[in-house]
Design an enzyme around this catalytic site. Sequence first.
Site, PDB file in Angstrom:
ATOM      1  N   LYS A  79       1.630   7.416   4.508  1.00  0.00           N
ATOM      2  CA  LYS A  79       2.922   6.895   4.066  1.00  0.00           C
ATOM      3  C   LYS A  79       3.088   5.473   4.598  1.00  0.00           C
ATOM      4  O   LYS A  79       2.713   5.190   5.749  1.00  0.00           O
ATOM      5  CB  LYS A  79       4.042   7.799   4.596  1.00  0.00           C
ATOM      6  CG  LYS A  79       5.446   7.434   4.091  1.00  0.00           C
ATOM      7  CD  LYS A  79       6.486   8.462   4.565  1.00  0.00           C
ATOM      8  CE  LYS A  79       7.889   8.129   4.100  1.00  0.00           C
ATOM      9  NZ  LYS A  79       8.875   9.149   4.532  1.00  0.00           N
ATOM     10  N   SER A 154      11.898  11.142   1.034  1.00  0.00           N
ATOM     11  CA  SER A 154      11.356   9.815   0.826  1.00  0.00           C
ATOM     12  C   SER A 154       9.834   9.752   0.749  1.00  0.00           C
ATOM     13  O   SER A 154       9.305   8.772   0.234  1.00  0.00           O
ATOM     14  CB  SER A 154      11.812   8.906   1.960  1.00  0.00           C
ATOM     15  OG  SER A 154      11.263   9.332   3.201  1.00  0.00           O
ATOM     16  N   SER A 178      12.375  14.592   4.300  1.00  0.00           N
ATOM     17  CA  SER A 178      11.517  13.663   3.553  1.00  0.00           C
ATOM     18  C   SER A 178      10.065  14.092   3.384  1.00  0.00           C
ATOM     19  O   SER A 178       9.339  13.487   2.603  1.00  0.00           O
ATOM     20  CB  SER A 178      11.556  12.276   4.202  1.00  0.00           C
ATOM     21  OG  SER A 178      12.743  11.620   3.848  1.00  0.00           O
TER      22      SER A 178
END
Lengths: 492, 96, 479
Positions: A79, A154, A178
Site C-alpha cells: 500500500k 482505503s 481499511s
Amino acid sequence: MELYELTVHELIDKLEKGETTSEEITKSYFDRIKEKDGQVKAYVSTMEEQAIAKAKQIDSDRKAGKKLSKFAGIPIGIKDNMCITGTCTTCSSKMLENFVAPYDAMVIEKLNAEDMIYLGKMNMDEFAMGSSTENSAFFPTHNPWDLSRVPGGSSGGSAAAVASDMAPWTLGSDTGGSIRQPASLCGVVGLKPTYGMVSRFGLVAFASSLDQIGPITKDVTDSALLLNLIAGHDERDTTSIETPKKDYTKSLINDVKGMKIGVPKEYLGEGTSAEVKEAMFKVIKKYQELGATVEECSLDIGQYASAVYYILACAEASSNLGRFDGIRYGYRTENCENLKDIYKNSRSEGFGAEVKRRIILGTYVLSSGYYDAYYKKAQKVRTIIKKAYNELFEKYDLLLTPVSPTTAFKMSEKLSDPLQMYLADICTVPVNIGGLPGMSIPCDVDSEGLPIGFQLIAKPFAEETIFRAAYTYEQNTNFREEHRPTFKGGEQ
Amino acid sequence: MANITREEIIHIAKLAMLNLSEQEIEHYTKDMQEILAYAEMINQIDTSDTDETIGATEQKNKFRKDEVMEFKTREDLLQNAPSQDEGMFQIPKVIN
Amino acid sequence: MPKEDYEIVIGLEVHCELSTKTKIFCSCSTEFGGEPNTHCCPICMAMPGTLPVLNEKVVEYAVKAGLATNCKIAQNSKNDRKNYFYPDLPKAYQISQYDMPLCYDGYVNIETEEGEKTIRLERIHIEEDAGKLNHDDYGRGTFVDLNRAGVPLIECVSKPDLRSKEEVDAYLRKLKSIFEYIEISDCKMQEGSLRADVNVSVRKKGATEFGTRTEMKNMNSFRSISRAIEYEANRQIEVLENGGEITQETLRWDDISGKTFSMRDKEDAQDYRYFPDPDLVAIRLSDEYIENIKNSLPELPESRKKRYLEEYKLIPKAANFVTSSKYYSDLFEEAIAICKNPKTASNLLMSEVARILNEREEEPDQIPFSGKELGELVELIDKGTISSSISKKVLEELFENPKSPSKIIEEKGWIQISDEGAIKEVVSKILEANPQSVADFKAGKDRALGFLVGQAMKETKGKANPQMLNQLFLEELKK
C-alpha cells in the site's frame, strides 16, 4: 492454471520443487498487471525493472545453492503509505506525488530480510481516509467483480490487486476497517492484527492510536504466513508490544469443536442488507455444524463506536498531517510570496476534499472550548467500549459480525454524502477502537455476484483463535473454487 | 452545539492553515453540522466515573538509550526539498 | 503616583537544554554547531511515517532537576502535542507536557541584599527544542536548519513570586547553579542552552489582584533580562499613570534600542490544541526509580557551603561566593587539593577571578583554566616564589593564555627575588637615593619605612620578596 492464480503457499511449493522460478512468477504478475490494471487501476506505481532484476538474482542464488528464505523471490504489493527507500511513497496524494522515501518502514525491512520482491505501490484513499478508494488524488480503483463499483477502502488497491490476481498478496493498513472492508468487498482475506502487533514505523500516519498494518491474501494460510513475517516488537515504535514470537501457521487447524462464538445482535439489525444478513446466518450454521457453539450476544455500546472513531481519528489526523507544509518535502505551491502562502496554499492545493474535511473536523474537536465535549468525551467512551469487549471475551473466544453492511456500492454513490460514507465502516470501526484483531473472510456472493465477507474478532493477541476458526471455515467451504471476479461492468 | 457556524469554520481553517473558497466554506459548514450532530450521540453515555483512554495500549515507560546513531547522509534528507540552499530548506523571508 | 508606589510582579519560564548525548526523541547528536542539517534524521525532520521514542536520560535529568528544586515527582506522566505552525517546528507540533508534568510544586531559596526569600516553582516539564531560522541579508529568504530541532529541554515555571530585577537575577543564577551542580545542563546562556520567558506585570502596592502581564520570550543574558524588566515595568507604570491599560501580549526585547516591541497581531491568537501524543506511551515512575535518582544526586550548593564553613573555616561571604557557581566550587576544590590553602584560594576567586570575569563580561563557566592551575598559583604565593601583586598578573595571563603558572612566571621573568645579595644591593641603592626618608625614620617616623619598601618594589618591578625587603631595610636603618 496460471502462476498468478496461485496462492503464495502454492507458489512456494512450486519453487521448492523446482517447477518454476522467481523470474517466471514475477513476470506472470507483470503480464497480468498489463492485462488487467488498465481496468482495475490498483497500482499507483509498478517496479517492474527492479523486480525482475531481483528475481533473476534470487534464481541464480537459489541455483548456486545459497541458503535463502523460502519467501525469497516471492512478489508482494505494498500500500502506498509505507516507505521503501528510494521509491515514491505518495499516499495517493498530490501532496506526496513526488516524495521519495529516505528510509524503509519496519515492515519493509522485514520483507527485505526475506528477499521478497516488490511489484509496486497500491492505490488507496488519500492518506487512508475513505472507504472506497475514490479519494485517491490520482484515480479511483475499480472493483474486479464489477468495475462500476468501488473496491472499498482505503486499501482498495491492495484488495483489488489480490482479487484480480495482479499480486499474490499485499500489505494494507487499517484504521477503521481499511483492510477488512475492501477485502470483504473484493472477496479476499484481510487481517487487521491487534494494535501494537506490527510496527507502525514507516507507515505514514493517519490516526496513530488506531492504525495497524496487516496482510491481504487469497486465503487464510497466506494470511498466517505473512503475519509471521511482519509481526514483532520494534523499539522504534513505542506502541509496538513485546510478545513472544509465534508461528501462526501452527494455528491452521481444521477444528472448531468447543469454540464459543458470540454474535452481537446489533450488527444484524436494520442497517445491514438482507443478503448480507442471510450470508451471516449461513456462516453461523456452518460453524454450528462444525461443532462450535454460536450464541447471540449484545454489544450495545458498539453503536457509538463510529462517532468516537471519527472524533478521535480526525483529531489525531489533523495533528499528524500538520507536517505537510511544503517546506522540507512534498507539494509546494507555485503561488507564494510569504510564509503564510506556503503553508496555506500548499496545503489547500495539495490535500483533497476529504482530507481537508477531516482536518477541519479534527481541528475543531481539539480546539479551545470543544476539547472536553468531543475529544475527551470520546476517549472516555472508548474506555467503555474496550470494557464491553473485555466482558464479551470473558464469555466468548470470538465474535462474529458482517464486515460491511452492504456489498460493494456503485462508484460516486456515497461521495457527496460524507456521513453515509463514514457509516460504511460501522462494523469494522469498533474493532480499531478496542485495539482488537479482526479478520474478513469471504463467504458468499449476493444476487449480483458481489462478494460478502464475515468478520471474526478476538481479544488482543488472540490472532491464533481467529486463524483456527477462519481456516476451519475455509477448509469446509468453497468460496474461491466457486467464485471468481468477472471484471464485468467495464463499459458504461 | 452542533450548530457550528460559518465563522467557526473560517477560524478552524485558519488554525489548520487551509484556504477555503466560499463554496468550500459553505460545504464544510454543512458537513460539519451533520457529522457533529451524529457524533453528539456520545453525550447520551454517562461517563462520570470513567477515565479517558490515553494511548491505544497499556504500555508504559518505553524509553530509548542515550546513544548516538547518525543518519547516513544529509543529501537523502534534503532530496525532497522543494527549495534548498547550502544544506538548508529555503523559504520566503520570515519577518519576526 | 510615583514609581515607588508600584510593585513589580515577575514570573519566569526558564528553558534549559539538557546535556544528553542524543536528542529527546531520536538518536541524533545534540552537539552544538556543525554544518546545517547534519545532526538530523528522518525522525527529527518529521518525515512521513516516523515515530518518536523518548530518551531515558531526559526523564532522569528532569527528575534530577525536580528533586534538586524540592519538587514533587509525578508518578503518572505523559507527553502531549502542542500544535502550531512555524518553519522551525517540523512536525507542526511540539511534543511537550500539558496537564501532567514530570515535576511540580517545588521551590528554591534565593539571597539578595534584602535577605533570604523562597521562590516557588509551579512545575518542571520536558519538551523538545525547535530548529533555527537563518535570515540572509541579500533578501533571498529564510533558511531552515534543524540541527537543534529535538534537542531536549526542561521548562521550569516559577510562581509569580519575584518582585525585582535583583530577585530575578538571583533566582536565575540559583537555578543555573543548581542545574550545573547536578550536571544536567551546561547552562551556557551565550549558546542559548539557558533562556527565559519573562512575564512582567505591575500593581499598586498593597493590591491583591495581579495586573495584566506581558511576556518577553527567549531572553538569554542576565544583563538583558535586568534591563528588559526595568524598561517594561516602567513602561507599564507610565501607561497606567496616563490612564491607559496594559494589553496581555508577547513582546520582543530589543537589546540595541533597549526597548520592547509588540510581536504578534492579536488576530493571530493561538489555540495550541494540546492532546496526549498517541505515538508515545505513559510515563510511570516507581518510588524505587525516584529514590535511586535521589541517592545519585551530587552534593548541592547548600551542603557544600556548610562544609566550607566548617571544614575549611571560610568566612560566610567567601563560602557563599565560592558555592554560587559549580564552576567556582569545583575549581576551588581542585585547587585546595593541591595547595591546601582554602583561604588564599577563595580570596583569589572572590577578588581577582570575579573582577576579571566582570571586566570580560563573562560567566564562571567560561573560565579557561582548571583548579590545577589555581592550586599551583596559590602554592607559588605560599612558597614566596611570587608576590601577591604578581599573582594578579598571572591570573590575567591565565585567562589569555592558560598554562602552568610556573611556566608563565618563568617566561615572563616574574619570579620573586629572594636572593639576599641581590636584595641588599637594591636596599643600599634606595637608601642612598633617599636620605630624607632615612632621616625621617631615624627621627621616629615609621611610615618612612613603607615608602622605602615601595620604592624598592618599584625598582624590582614588584619582584622583590617583601618580607626580606622589610627585614633588610630595618637592619640597615638600625645600624
